[in-house]
Scaffold this motif. Sequence first.
Motif, PDB file in Angstrom:
ATOM      1  N   ARG A   1       0.839  -1.192   0.000  1.00 17.37           N
ATOM      2  CA  ARG A   1       0.000   0.000   0.000  1.00 17.37           C
ATOM      3  C   ARG A   1       0.879   1.249   0.000  1.00 17.37           C
ATOM      4  O   ARG A   1       1.107   1.851   1.045  1.00 17.37           O
ATOM      5  CB  ARG A   1      -0.902   0.011   1.227  1.00 17.37           C
TER       6      ARG A   1
ATOM      7  N   THR B   1       1.978   5.002  -0.071  1.00 16.32           N
ATOM      8  CA  THR B   1       1.249   6.136   0.478  1.00 16.32           C
ATOM      9  C   THR B   1       1.213   7.295  -0.512  1.00 16.32           C
ATOM     10  O   THR B   1       2.055   7.376  -1.419  1.00 16.32           O
ATOM     11  CB  THR B   1       1.907   6.628   1.777  1.00 16.32           C
TER      12      THR B   1
ATOM     13  N   HIS C   1      -5.845   5.686  -8.286  1.00  9.89           N
ATOM     14  CA  HIS C   1      -5.979   5.636  -6.829  1.00  9.89           C
ATOM     15  C   HIS C   1      -7.204   6.430  -6.372  1.00  9.89           C
ATOM     16  O   HIS C   1      -8.003   5.944  -5.567  1.00  9.89           O
ATOM     17  CB  HIS C   1      -4.712   6.179  -6.176  1.00  9.89           C
TER      18      HIS C   1
ATOM     19  N   LYS D   1      -7.737   2.088  -5.884  1.00  5.57           N
ATOM     20  CA  LYS D   1      -6.662   1.100  -5.982  1.00  5.57           C
ATOM     21  C   LYS D   1      -5.363   1.675  -5.423  1.00  5.57           C
ATOM     22  O   LYS D   1      -5.196   2.888  -5.351  1.00  5.57           O
ATOM     23  CB  LYS D   1      -6.469   0.701  -7.443  1.00  5.57           C
ATOM     24  N   PRO D   2      -4.435   0.798  -5.034  1.00  4.42           N
ATOM     25  CA  PRO D   2      -3.131   1.289  -4.578  1.00  4.42           C
ATOM     26  C   PRO D   2      -2.453   2.118  -5.674  1.00  4.42           C
ATOM     27  O   PRO D   2      -2.684   1.903  -6.864  1.00  4.42           O
ATOM     28  CB  PRO D   2      -2.335   0.013  -4.302  1.00  4.42           C
TER      29      PRO D   2
END
Length: 163
Positions: free
Chosen positions: A52, A54, A98, A103-104
């Motif tokens: 994940r 950031t 995202h 989504k990541p």
Amino acid sequence: MTSPRRRARGASTYTHWHELMASPTMPMPEAKRLHQLSRMWQGLRALEQDARPTPDDWRVVSDAVNLLETLVTMGEVQDATGLLHDAVRELAIAGARHLQEGKPIRLDGAGIFTIRSVLEDYAGALAALPERTMVRAHRLTEKRISEILAGKRQPHDVEVMVL
């Protein structure tokens, strides 16, 4: 493609005073360069490998790409790989995916190659160009992002995202 997180608060990283006080001949001090480069490479590694990544990982990579774009616009460096606009697009796609799909923040294989190539160009510029030039590029990049956020877009601008 960059995040206006710091700029949204109205604070600039560097002022005219910082630019005037920066060396007109010597590169940025090594500790500052290493700090920037470490964050940039850690951000890319996270976008490549973390489960994940950031928004901050995306921001530091986007900031480096934007700074290189400014250096090219200033005529200080050339887009040696010819991949700069592709890198901006790849980051925009990852950010949009995202935000819109939850989504990541990910890059595909071509995106990883593109971003890595452009970041290598930025690292080379950071090591070679005078500190004053780098501070000016940073100031101009922040100004351009602020103008985009204020609706003063140029035809080549990519949407600025807040992640």
